[in-house]
Design an enzyme around this catalytic site. Structure first.
Site, PDB file in Angstrom:
ATOM      1  CE  LYS A 208      -2.922   2.964   2.793  1.00 25.44           C
ATOM      2  NZ  LYS A 208      -2.099   4.102   2.342  1.00 25.44           N
ATOM      3  CD  GLU A 284      11.743   4.295  10.117  1.00 26.20           C
ATOM      4  OE1 GLU A 284      11.587   5.188  10.985  1.00 26.20           O
ATOM      5  OE2 GLU A 284      11.824   4.524   8.915  1.00 26.20           O
ATOM      6  CB  CYS A 304      26.677  20.462   7.208  1.00 27.88           C
ATOM      7  SG  CYS A 304      27.589  21.778   6.382  1.00 27.88           S
ATOM      8  CD  GLU A 402       8.516  12.209  13.400  1.00 26.85           C
ATOM      9  OE1 GLU A 402       9.538  11.787  12.846  1.00 26.85           O
ATOM     10  OE2 GLU A 402       7.458  11.553  13.463  1.00 26.85           O
TER      11      GLU A 402
END
Length: 502
Positions: A208, A284, A304, A402
């Site tokens: 999917k 994950e 960076c 998050e």
């Protein structure tokens, strides 16, 4: 006849026509949903109209570029039926690992052959820059397939000594039907990350793609067919997460689910798996990865390596903040994924734009100070100015949750011990970056940080031979490397009597 969509690219970096099927790919054929299903609009967020012949494509206002068919639960049943048939007859343990590896290699060759087309489609699909799509997403997908092609004939068990009257050994056998659910940010690459080890170990897959970014996985389906994979080995079903994702998670004939996405959805998948057939689950999930910069770090290197939580030791804090600010303000806004010299673009959808802006508002209201950015960029599209907070406290939402957008907080710290406690003070544990010229300290921090992937003097970057996955609520199981193979197999112990008197 299943609908197709043709896009005409006329850009500085890619010119040409690309056609994809917009239906469901089940049992080696393109089909329409059994009961009509949903029509899922695919929007574009970045492509300026001057570069496309299709009048429906306009980055600035996010117009629909096409619609794809959305599956229903009966389509999942059909895909699972086709997959089970393939597993029992033309794949699984019926096909030697070396043969599975040849097909994976052939698929890698086809993706490499069509890398320009796939990069252009991924740029349209997600909105990321064409060069990034080509040099990272597509290139990594090719390497992943070749890596697991090499493993296909090396799925080995062990002979285990017991006594001289018994032969005992183990076998790693495929689960059977695997449900793979991939996110919107790396659609093709994440699909390949799951398909590689799943197919190498003999599983069949119901895949999917994200309803937000389905285009490259639909293109991939035709390449699977061209590569010679038997019908039913891989089935592609578009659809919304709350219908198709849920159906995959709860299906009694799917033996394993591999998912990349949010922790919230991961919990739902785990619950559905436990309440159906106790299927194996690899997750994950989200992260709140810290970047830790010590006094002796190389500042050019450190600037960076970004992160949503950047902790800087007090001796270099001011200098780091100055350099980081210059770097962030020097980023060139992306007006299109096919323009040269751009650094950042808009959010993938209005929903995600609103979510990120909500976190910025939260940071302001909880007392963090906006150092730069903190607001929308321009009047059109879903652009957000690169945003840096200072004076954030550990319990603020911007430090705990998050964000998944161009927002970070830079925080001053004193000691290694203080820093370790702050870094581990979240429910996540996906990754962390440590910048220091003191390698002993770097190793101490790597051992102390509660995360699945630690980078010392570099940024978190995937390496095919190394496992990737999270601690705590960042997930279960591992992807990539040899470790991924174990998540796609179940271990069988075999006892053979060669002389015991029972």
């Amino acid at each position: 006849m299943v609908a197709t969509y043709t896009h005409h690219f006329d850009t500085p970096l890619y010119k040409g026509n690309l056609t994809i099927h917009t239906g469901l790919y089940i049992d080696g054929k393109w089909v329409d949903p059994i009961e009509g299903g949903d029509l899922i609009d695919k929007y574009t967020t970045r492509c300026p109209a001057k570069h496309f012949a299709n009048s429906s494509c306009n980055v600035a206002n996010g117009k629909v570029i096409t619609a794809v068919a959305g599956a229903g639960t009966k389509d999942i049943d059909a895909a699972v039926k086709a997959a089970r048939k393939a597993y029992k007859t033309s794949w699984g343990l019926k096909v030697p690992g070396a043969e599975r590896g040849k097909l994976l290699d052939k698929l890698a060759d086809l993706i490499e052959k069509h890398q320009d087309q796939l990069a252009a489609l991924e740029a349209l699909n997600v909105g990321k820059h064409y060069h990034m799509a080509r040099n990272m997403d597509i290139a990594f997908s090719v390497r992943t397939l070749r890596y697991y092609a090499g493993w296909s004939d090396k799925i080995q068990g062990k002979t285990i000594e017991t006594n001289d009257k018994k032969l005992a050994y183990t076998r790693h056998e495929p689960w059977g039907v695997v449900g793979a659910i991939v996110p919107w940010n790396f659609p093709l690459m994440m699909a390949i990350t799951k398909l590689g080890p799943a197919l190498a170990t003999g599983n069949v897959v119901v895949l999917k793609p994200s309803e937000v970014t389905p285009l490259t996985v639909l293109y991939l389906a035709d390449l699977l067919s061209e590569a010679g994979f038997p019908p039913g080995v891989v089935n592609v079903v578009n659809g919304y997460g709350n219908t198709i994702g849920s159906a995959i998670s709860a299906h009694p004939s799917i033996e394993k689910v591999a998912f990349t996405g949010s922790t919230l959805v991961g919990r739902k998948i785990l619950k559905a798996a436990s309440e159906s057939n106790l299927k194996a689950v690899t997750l994950e999930l989200g992260g709140k990865s810290p970047t830790i910069v010590f006094d002796d770090a190389n500042l050019d290197q450190a600037s960076c390596i970004a992160g949503s939580r950047v902790y800087v030791q007090e001796g270099i804090y001011d200098k780091f903040l100055e350099g980081f600010t210059q770097a962030a303000q020097g980023l060139k806004k992306e007006v299109g994924p096919f323009e040269e010299g751009v650094h950042y673009g808009p959010q993938v959808s209005r929903t995600h734009f609103d979510r990120v802006m909500g976190y910025i508002s939260s940071g302001k209201s909880e007392g963090a100070k906006v150092h730069i950015g903190g607001e929308r960029e321009g009047e059109q599209g879903y652009f957000i100015k690169p945003t840096v907070f200072v004076d954030a406290k550990p319990d603020m939402r911007i430090m705990q949750e998050e964000i998944f957008g161009p927002v970070c907080s830079i925080v001053k710290f004193k000691t290694e011990e203080e820093m370790t406690e702050w870094a581990n003070n979240t429910t996540y544990g996906l990754a962390a970056n440590v910048l220091t010229e003191n390698i002993a300290r770097g190793i101490r921090m790597a051992n102390a940080l509660e995360a699945g992937c630690i980078s010392v003097n570099c940024a978190s970057a995937p390496e095919l031979g190394l496992p990737f996955g999270g601690y705590k609520q960042s997930g279960l199981g591992r992807e990539m490397g040899e470790a991924a193979l174990h998540t796609y197999t179940q271990l069988k112990a075999v006892h053979v009597n060669i002389g015991q008197v029972l």
